[in-house]
Design a protein around this motif. Structure first.
Motif, mmCIF file in Angstrom:
data_model
loop_
_atom_site.group_PDB
_atom_site.id
_atom_site.type_symbol
_atom_site.label_atom_id
_atom_site.label_comp_id
_atom_site.label_asym_id
_atom_site.label_seq_id
_atom_site.Cartn_x
_atom_site.Cartn_y
_atom_site.Cartn_z
ATOM 1 N N ARG A 101 0.842 -1.198 0.000
ATOM 2 C CA ARG A 101 0.000 0.000 0.000
ATOM 3 C C ARG A 101 0.874 1.244 0.000
ATOM 4 O O ARG A 101 1.771 1.371 0.837
ATOM 5 C CB ARG A 101 -0.908 0.058 1.236
ATOM 6 C CG ARG A 101 -1.602 -1.251 1.570
ATOM 7 C CD ARG A 101 -2.964 -1.428 0.962
ATOM 8 N NE ARG A 101 -3.064 -1.594 -0.453
ATOM 9 C CZ ARG A 101 -2.885 -2.763 -1.108
ATOM 10 N NH1 ARG A 101 -2.539 -3.838 -0.471
ATOM 11 N NH2 ARG A 101 -3.040 -2.828 -2.403
ATOM 12 N N THR A 102 0.608 2.169 -0.895
ATOM 13 C CA THR A 102 1.310 3.455 -0.853
ATOM 14 C C THR A 102 0.630 4.389 0.133
ATOM 15 O O THR A 102 1.286 5.231 0.738
ATOM 16 C CB THR A 102 1.355 4.115 -2.244
ATOM 17 O OG1 THR A 102 0.029 4.234 -2.734
ATOM 18 C CG2 THR A 102 2.202 3.295 -3.201
ATOM 19 N N GLU A 103 -0.661 4.227 0.312
ATOM 20 C CA GLU A 103 -1.440 4.998 1.278
ATOM 21 C C GLU A 103 -1.818 4.058 2.416
ATOM 22 O O GLU A 103 -2.347 2.979 2.181
ATOM 23 C CB GLU A 103 -2.702 5.554 0.606
ATOM 24 C CG GLU A 103 -3.746 6.104 1.531
ATOM 25 C CD GLU A 103 -3.312 7.327 2.320
ATOM 26 O OE1 GLU A 103 -3.462 7.305 3.559
ATOM 27 O OE2 GLU A 103 -2.804 8.283 1.712
ATOM 28 N N ARG A 104 -1.517 4.449 3.649
ATOM 29 C CA ARG A 104 -1.749 3.550 4.791
ATOM 30 C C ARG A 104 -3.070 3.797 5.509
ATOM 31 O O ARG A 104 -3.433 3.063 6.413
ATOM 32 C CB ARG A 104 -0.590 3.647 5.791
ATOM 33 C CG ARG A 104 0.751 3.161 5.242
ATOM 34 C CD ARG A 104 0.770 1.656 5.075
ATOM 35 N NE ARG A 104 2.009 1.166 4.512
ATOM 36 C CZ ARG A 104 3.042 0.733 5.221
ATOM 37 N NH1 ARG A 104 2.998 0.746 6.521
ATOM 38 N NH2 ARG A 104 4.125 0.299 4.606
ATOM 39 N N GLY A 105 -3.813 4.811 5.118
ATOM 40 C CA GLY A 105 -5.118 5.036 5.728
ATOM 41 C C GLY A 105 -6.099 3.984 5.241
ATOM 42 O O GLY A 105 -5.975 3.457 4.134
ATOM 43 N N ALA A 106 -7.092 3.662 6.050
ATOM 44 C CA ALA A 106 -8.135 2.709 5.657
ATOM 45 C C ALA A 106 -9.345 2.924 6.560
ATOM 46 O O ALA A 106 -9.227 3.477 7.656
ATOM 47 C CB ALA A 106 -7.644 1.271 5.786
ATOM 48 N N THR A 107 -10.484 2.494 6.077
ATOM 49 C CA THR A 107 -11.707 2.539 6.862
ATOM 50 C C THR A 107 -12.197 1.116 7.075
ATOM 51 O O THR A 107 -12.295 0.349 6.119
ATOM 52 C CB THR A 107 -12.806 3.348 6.133
ATOM 53 O OG1 THR A 107 -12.304 4.652 5.848
ATOM 54 C CG2 THR A 107 -14.066 3.460 6.992
ATOM 55 N N MET A 108 -12.460 0.774 8.319
ATOM 56 C CA MET A 108 -13.090 -0.506 8.632
ATOM 57 C C MET A 108 -14.590 -0.250 8.614
ATOM 58 O O MET A 108 -15.081 0.641 9.322
ATOM 59 C CB MET A 108 -12.651 -0.991 10.013
ATOM 60 C CG MET A 108 -13.287 -2.276 10.471
ATOM 61 S SD MET A 108 -12.783 -2.610 12.193
ATOM 62 C CE MET A 108 -13.592 -4.162 12.481
ATOM 63 N N GLN A 109 -15.319 -1.005 7.801
ATOM 64 C CA GLN A 109 -16.759 -0.821 7.695
ATOM 65 C C GLN A 109 -17.486 -2.127 7.973
ATOM 66 O O GLN A 109 -17.007 -3.199 7.597
ATOM 67 C CB GLN A 109 -17.148 -0.335 6.298
ATOM 68 C CG GLN A 109 -16.658 1.052 5.984
ATOM 69 C CD GLN A 109 -17.129 1.537 4.620
ATOM 70 O OE1 GLN A 109 -17.712 0.801 3.848
ATOM 71 N NE2 GLN A 109 -16.856 2.800 4.331
ATOM 72 N N THR A 110 -18.640 -2.000 8.611
ATOM 73 C CA THR A 110 -19.515 -3.145 8.865
ATOM 74 C C THR A 110 -20.921 -2.799 8.394
ATOM 75 O O THR A 110 -21.406 -1.700 8.648
ATOM 76 C CB THR A 110 -19.566 -3.489 10.366
ATOM 77 O OG1 THR A 110 -18.269 -3.905 10.780
ATOM 78 C CG2 THR A 110 -20.566 -4.603 10.658
ATOM 79 N N VAL A 111 -21.535 -3.750 7.715
ATOM 80 C CA VAL A 111 -22.963 -3.671 7.396
ATOM 81 C C VAL A 111 -23.617 -4.870 8.075
ATOM 82 O O VAL A 111 -23.256 -6.011 7.799
ATOM 83 C CB VAL A 111 -23.213 -3.690 5.872
ATOM 84 C CG1 VAL A 111 -24.710 -3.708 5.587
ATOM 85 C CG2 VAL A 111 -22.538 -2.499 5.193
ATOM 86 N N LEU A 112 -24.549 -4.579 8.983
ATOM 87 C CA LEU A 112 -25.287 -5.604 9.711
ATOM 88 C C LEU A 112 -26.728 -5.570 9.218
ATOM 89 O O LEU A 112 -27.311 -4.495 9.069
ATOM 90 C CB LEU A 112 -25.230 -5.310 11.205
ATOM 91 C CG LEU A 112 -25.938 -6.300 12.124
ATOM 92 C CD1 LEU A 112 -25.096 -6.527 13.359
ATOM 93 C CD2 LEU A 112 -27.308 -5.803 12.510
ATOM 94 N N VAL A 113 -27.295 -6.740 8.951
ATOM 95 C CA VAL A 113 -28.670 -6.834 8.459
ATOM 96 C C VAL A 113 -29.487 -7.733 9.376
ATOM 97 O O VAL A 113 -29.069 -8.844 9.696
ATOM 98 C CB VAL A 113 -28.715 -7.395 7.014
ATOM 99 C CG1 VAL A 113 -30.155 -7.601 6.560
ATOM 100 C CG2 VAL A 113 -27.987 -6.459 6.048
ATOM 101 N N TYR A 114 -30.626 -7.210 9.791
ATOM 102 C CA TYR A 114 -31.639 -8.020 10.477
ATOM 103 C C TYR A 114 -32.747 -8.242 9.466
ATOM 104 O O TYR A 114 -33.301 -7.298 8.900
ATOM 105 C CB TYR A 114 -32.188 -7.290 11.708
ATOM 106 C CG TYR A 114 -33.387 -7.995 12.321
ATOM 107 C CD1 TYR A 114 -33.201 -9.056 13.194
ATOM 108 C CD2 TYR A 114 -34.678 -7.608 12.008
ATOM 109 C CE1 TYR A 114 -34.288 -9.718 13.745
ATOM 110 C CE2 TYR A 114 -35.775 -8.269 12.558
ATOM 111 C CZ TYR A 114 -35.573 -9.315 13.425
ATOM 112 O OH TYR A 114 -36.643 -9.976 13.970
ATOM 113 N N TYR A 115 -33.087 -9.521 9.205
ATOM 114 C CA TYR A 115 -34.104 -9.847 8.215
ATOM 115 C C TYR A 115 -35.092 -10.823 8.823
ATOM 116 O O TYR A 115 -34.707 -11.889 9.312
ATOM 117 C CB TYR A 115 -33.454 -10.436 6.964
ATOM 118 C CG TYR A 115 -34.408 -10.752 5.842
ATOM 119 C CD1 TYR A 115 -35.361 -9.843 5.420
ATOM 120 C CD2 TYR A 115 -34.342 -11.966 5.193
ATOM 121 C CE1 TYR A 115 -36.234 -10.136 4.382
ATOM 122 C CE2 TYR A 115 -35.197 -12.274 4.139
ATOM 123 C CZ TYR A 115 -36.154 -11.350 3.742
ATOM 124 O OH TYR A 115 -37.010 -11.636 2.718
#
Length: 168
Positions: A91-105
């Protein structure tokens, strides 16, 4: 989930939760970068199998300059590298976002809850945590080194807290 670590994280936010059924990851995860599409697809398939309300989630990293890469395929993308350290070094850029999508169905309505946290990718100094915990740092602390810190700041915790607050 088949992950005891994910179960422990969920139990901390939602005491009393338990796993009714485990699915092999390759049978439930659609081949898409989109965390939203992944979680919705897993929820639909899990409900079709169990015929009862389900909670599923998809968590991944999103790298700068992309809208969803590697997203739901973070594990598959990282597996293309010999080590987590090699993934980070590429990676040349070290920033990142941890994302979660939770679904109740419940078979009728799909309720979606999200969580995100900005962090930095680092070459691992330990093998703590699971997934990409050993390379993800938030507020100067690596998730793999401090489970309590991760519990306070992770995207999964944020999504689960939003679900609990919705009182479905």
């Amino acid at each position: 989930t088949e992950s005891p670590e994910k179960v422990r994280e969920a139990q901390a936010v939602m005491p009393g939760i338990y796993v009714l059924h485990a699915y092999p990851p390759d049978a439930t995860a659609p081949d898409t970068f989109s965390l939203d599409a992944s979680a919705r697809g897993k929820a639909a398939r899990a409900f079709q199998s169990l015929l009862r309300p389900v909670i599923v989630e998809s968590t991944g990293l999103v790298l700068p300059g992309t809208s969803d890469f590697p997203g739901a395929l973070t594990g598959k993308v990282m597996a293309q590298y010999e080590t987590h350290a090699a993934f980070v070094r590429a990676r040349t850029e070290r920033g990142a976002t941890m994302q979660t999508v939770l679904v109740y169905y419940d078979g009728i309505d799909m309720h979606v809850f999200t969580g995100a946290v900005e962090g930095t990718l680092v070459v691992p100094t330990s093998a703590g945590g699971f997934g990409f915990d050993d390379i993800f740092v938030v507020h100067g602390v690596c998730f793999g080194d401090n489970a309590a810190h991760k519990a306070l700041h992770s995207s999964r915790t944020k999504a689960l807290a939003r679900f609990v607050a919705a009182k479905l």
